[in-house]
Design a protein around this motif. Structure first.
Motif, PDB file in Angstrom:
ATOM      1  N   ALA A 164       5.986   3.989  -8.597  1.00 36.69           N
ATOM      2  CA  ALA A 164       6.286   2.640  -9.092  1.00 36.69           C
ATOM      3  C   ALA A 164       5.934   2.507 -10.573  1.00 36.69           C
ATOM      4  CB  ALA A 164       5.522   1.606  -8.269  1.00 36.69           C
ATOM      5  N   GLN A 165       4.907   3.220 -11.005  1.00 39.23           N
ATOM      6  CA  GLN A 165       4.408   3.106 -12.378  1.00 39.23           C
ATOM      7  C   GLN A 165       4.329   4.497 -13.000  1.00 39.23           C
ATOM      8  OE1 GLN A 165       3.587   0.405 -14.169  1.00 39.23           O
ATOM      9  NE2 GLN A 165       3.935  -1.098 -12.552  1.00 39.23           N
ATOM     10  N   PHE A 223      12.887   1.875  -3.492  1.00 37.00           N
ATOM     11  CA  PHE A 223      12.677   3.136  -2.775  1.00 37.00           C
ATOM     12  C   PHE A 223      12.995   2.982  -1.286  1.00 37.00           C
ATOM     13  CE2 PHE A 223       9.921   3.372  -6.491  1.00 37.00           C
ATOM     14  CZ  PHE A 223      10.228   4.628  -6.987  1.00 37.00           C
ATOM     15  N   PHE A 243       0.981  -8.333 -12.409  1.00 40.66           N
ATOM     16  CA  PHE A 243       1.744  -8.945 -11.315  1.00 40.66           C
ATOM     17  C   PHE A 243       0.912 -10.060 -10.689  1.00 40.66           C
ATOM     18  CE2 PHE A 243       3.363  -4.479 -11.123  1.00 40.66           C
ATOM     19  CZ  PHE A 243       4.608  -4.771 -11.663  1.00 40.66           C
ATOM     20  N   TYR A 280      -1.594  -4.709 -13.570  1.00 42.89           N
ATOM     21  CA  TYR A 280      -0.233  -4.476 -14.087  1.00 42.89           C
ATOM     22  C   TYR A 280       0.465  -5.805 -14.404  1.00 42.89           C
ATOM     23  CZ  TYR A 280      -0.446   0.387 -12.365  1.00 42.89           C
ATOM     24  OH  TYR A 280      -0.772   1.693 -12.132  1.00 42.89           O
ATOM     25  N   PHE A 283      -5.807  -5.498  -8.014  1.00 45.95           N
ATOM     26  CA  PHE A 283      -5.206  -4.244  -8.481  1.00 45.95           C
ATOM     27  C   PHE A 283      -3.854  -4.532  -9.128  1.00 45.95           C
ATOM     28  CE2 PHE A 283      -2.762  -0.345  -8.184  1.00 45.95           C
ATOM     29  CZ  PHE A 283      -3.676   0.668  -8.401  1.00 45.95           C
ATOM     30  N   ARG A 284      -3.044  -5.357  -8.460  1.00 44.93           N
ATOM     31  CA  ARG A 284      -1.720  -5.696  -9.005  1.00 44.93           C
ATOM     32  C   ARG A 284      -1.831  -6.438 -10.335  1.00 44.93           C
ATOM     33  NH1 ARG A 284       3.069  -6.418  -6.411  1.00 44.93           N
ATOM     34  NH2 ARG A 284       3.096  -8.637  -6.895  1.00 44.93           N
ATOM     35  N   CYS A 306       3.093   0.429   0.732  1.00 40.33           N
ATOM     36  CA  CYS A 306       1.961  -0.373   0.257  1.00 40.33           C
ATOM     37  C   CYS A 306       1.603   0.016  -1.181  1.00 40.33           C
ATOM     38  CB  CYS A 306       0.749  -0.197   1.175  1.00 40.33           C
ATOM     39  SG  CYS A 306       1.045  -0.828   2.837  1.00 40.33           S
ATOM     40  N   GLY A 307       1.551   1.311  -1.451  1.00 36.67           N
ATOM     41  CA  GLY A 307       1.268   1.776  -2.808  1.00 36.67           C
ATOM     42  C   GLY A 307       2.336   1.313  -3.790  1.00 36.67           C
ATOM     43  N   ASN A 308       3.573   1.346  -3.327  1.00 33.52           N
ATOM     44  CA  ASN A 308       4.694   0.889  -4.137  1.00 33.52           C
ATOM     45  C   ASN A 308       4.518  -0.562  -4.566  1.00 33.52           C
ATOM     46  OD1 ASN A 308       8.210   1.489  -3.719  1.00 33.52           O
ATOM     47  ND2 ASN A 308       6.729   2.662  -4.852  1.00 33.52           N
ATOM     48  N   TRP A 309       4.102  -1.398  -3.636  1.00 36.09           N
ATOM     49  CA  TRP A 309       3.895  -2.817  -3.944  1.00 36.09           C
ATOM     50  C   TRP A 309       2.695  -2.993  -4.880  1.00 36.09           C
ATOM     51  CZ3 TRP A 309       6.729  -6.923  -4.054  1.00 36.09           C
ATOM     52  CH2 TRP A 309       6.145  -8.184  -4.152  1.00 36.09           C
ATOM     53  N   LEU A 310       1.679  -2.172  -4.706  1.00 36.59           N
ATOM     54  CA  LEU A 310       0.535  -2.222  -5.643  1.00 36.59           C
ATOM     55  C   LEU A 310       1.011  -1.958  -7.064  1.00 36.59           C
ATOM     56  CD1 LEU A 310      -2.287  -0.277  -3.723  1.00 36.59           C
ATOM     57  CD2 LEU A 310      -2.233  -2.731  -4.232  1.00 36.59           C
ATOM     58  N   GLY A 311       2.052  -1.123  -7.193  1.00 41.19           N
ATOM     59  CA  GLY A 311       2.617  -0.831  -8.507  1.00 41.19           C
ATOM     60  C   GLY A 311       3.814  -1.700  -8.844  1.00 41.19           C
ATOM     61  N   GLY A 312       4.072  -2.730  -8.040  1.00 35.45           N
ATOM     62  CA  GLY A 312       5.105  -3.706  -8.373  1.00 35.45           C
ATOM     63  C   GLY A 312       6.521  -3.338  -7.963  1.00 35.45           C
ATOM     64  N   LYS A 313       6.677  -2.386  -7.065  1.00 29.42           N
ATOM     65  CA  LYS A 313       8.024  -2.012  -6.619  1.00 29.42           C
ATOM     66  C   LYS A 313       8.173  -2.274  -5.120  1.00 29.42           C
ATOM     67  CE  LYS A 313       9.458  -0.095 -10.546  1.00 29.42           C
ATOM     68  NZ  LYS A 313      10.585  -0.584 -11.346  1.00 29.42           N
ATOM     69  N   PHE A 358       3.143   4.621   1.669  1.00 31.95           N
ATOM     70  CA  PHE A 358       3.933   4.670   0.432  1.00 31.95           C
ATOM     71  C   PHE A 358       4.391   3.268   0.042  1.00 31.95           C
ATOM     72  CE2 PHE A 358       7.878   4.925  -1.943  1.00 31.95           C
ATOM     73  CZ  PHE A 358       7.589   5.866  -2.916  1.00 31.95           C
ATOM     74  N   VAL A 367       2.146   4.214  -5.730  1.00 30.12           N
ATOM     75  CA  VAL A 367       1.813   3.617  -7.035  1.00 30.12           C
ATOM     76  C   VAL A 367       2.373   4.495  -8.158  1.00 30.12           C
ATOM     77  CG1 VAL A 367      -0.004   2.666  -8.507  1.00 30.12           C
ATOM     78  CG2 VAL A 367      -0.350   2.750  -6.051  1.00 30.12           C
TER      79      VAL A 367
END
Lengths: 190, 219
Positions: free
Chosen positions: A60-61, B70, A187, A185, A181-182, B108-115, B106, A57
């Motif tokens: 990504a953010q 990533f 999404f 942001y 959670f998404r 999964c966390g990436n997708w939670l943050g939209g990546k 990682f 996360v």
């Protein structure tokens, strides 16, 4: 020795917009006990994965503050992820370990941190820019005052009492936890 | 002290002497066009089939076409050039891991943050990911992993064989769809399908790239 729910509640009080990923077991219950929040992602399983979900996360953010709240047993299982985080140097990631030196969910067996293992030193030598172990109320207060300004990646182990507390259970539905959670942001689900 | 006798030459020595190390598709001609024109080929749909261009670079272009951000990885010789190229590419960020399960969490966390992440590993690493895959399954995370196989075709090191044999079964047992690639011409098309399906409809897909295609390890 500190009280795990007091540590959790005081951190939660400072969170503002921060997202919190909690490790399975007591850390998830502790986080939920401070009040449910869509910005929380509770792990109910995937032991050893909390720090890496947090890194995912955080990368990504990069403008969003990410806190991983987990226990000593969960962190020990994902100890390699401290090295991985150290290499990436995320400037928005904090790892908070509620360290009671025991595997609380499974019968309170003593963990490695109850013996000679020092997670904060491992984090420090893995490249975390701030790493500490906090044992007293004074230490906690001092940490909380400086929390926003401390360099990241940050690691803090709080030595907490071995307690059996009433469980505060978040929803189990992983898809719902992911989607809400998404949504924080903006999404949308697929 | 007794002198050590010279090691006896075995049939293995002759066998491996003539087995050239083939890093992932390295025998296709390189530098046959510029990076920009290759990427254009991909965008315009000219990739895949029996194209003889540098498939590694086309794979990189394909990941970019799908907006992958990533590449968490535990290295494998078969992925080496792809990883090297990704380090040189501003659009893709490789993340070195200590164990493959880190890459699952990682992603999964990436997708939670939209990546979007694609996990690169070899088949031996699949065993390290098993429980972490429950995170993927339980939350319906989109998930793609590109796995170079060991122990499935012409393996010399018998220690690689058990996990190589078990790889598809283990993945399927954890609810991951397995797509096998045994021919070079199927690679790009299969990865394209996996990326499209995973990220547009929350699927969990492993692309297993045969040792036949990656090349035997040089000893």
């Amino acid at each position: 020795m500190l009280k795990r729910r007091e540590v959790t509640a005081s951190l939660n009080g400072l969170r503002e917009e921060a997202r919190i990923i909690s490790g399975l077991g007591s850390s998830t219950y502790d986080l939920h006990s401070t009040g449910d929040n869509s910005r929380n992602f509770y792990l109910w399983g995937a032991m050893g994965g909390a720090a890496m979900v947090g890194l995912g996360v955080a990368m990504a953010q990069p403008n969003s503050n990410i806190i991983v709240l987990t226990g000593d047993g969960e962190m020990l299982m994902g100890m390699g992820s401290l090295a991985t985080i150290g290499v990436q140097q995320p400037t928005n990631l904090s790892i908070i370990v509620l360290d009671n030196g025991h595997f609380g969910e499974t019968g309170m067996q003593a963990s490695h941190t109850n013996s000679c293992v020092d997670l904060a030193k491992i984090a420090k030598s893995s490249g975390f820019n701030f790493s500490t172990t906090i044992k007293t109320d004074h230490g906690l207060k001092n940490f909380l005052t400086r929390f926003g300004d401390l360099p990241r990646p940050l690691f803090a182990a709080f030595k907490v009492e071995r307690e059996k507390l009433v469980r505060s259970l978040p929803i189990l539905d992983g898809v719902e936890l992911k989607n809400r959670f998404r949504k924080t942001y903006d999404f949308l689900p697929n | 002290m007794e002198n050590k006798a010279p090691r006896k030459v075995t049939h293995h020595d002759h066998y491996w002497k003539f087995t050239k190390k083939i890093s992932f598709l390295s025998f296709v001609p390189r530098k046959c066009s510029t990076r920009a024109s290759r990427y254009k080929d991909i965008l315009t749909g000219a990739m895949g089939g029996n194209n003889k261009k540098d498939t590694d670079e086309m794979l990189l272009g394909l990941l970019k076409k799908h907006n992958v951000d990533f590449l968490p990885f535990v290295p494998d010789a078969g992925h080496a050039r792809l990883i090297d190229q990704a380090f040189d590419d501003p659009d893709l960020q490789p993340i070195v891991l200590t164990t493959e399960e880190e890459g699952v969490a990682f992603a999964c966390g990436n997708w939670l943050g939209g990546k979007k992440s694609v996990l690169l590993m070899q088949s031996s690493g699949v065993g390290n990911t098993v429980n972490m895959l429950s995170l993927v399954s339980n939350c319906n995370f989109p998930f793609v992993t590109l796995i170079t196989m060991r122990g499935d075709f012409g393996e010399f090191n018998s220690w690689q064989v058990p996990m190589g044999k078990a790889t598809p079964t283990v993945l399927m047992a954890m609810g991951i769809q397995v797509l096998n690639v045994r021919k070079r011409e199927d690679l790009l098309n299969t990865v394209d399908a996996a990326l499209y399906s995973a990220f547009s409809s929350d699927q969990r897909i492993a692309v297993l790239i045969s040792q036949n295609l990656v090349g035997r390890k040089e000893w």
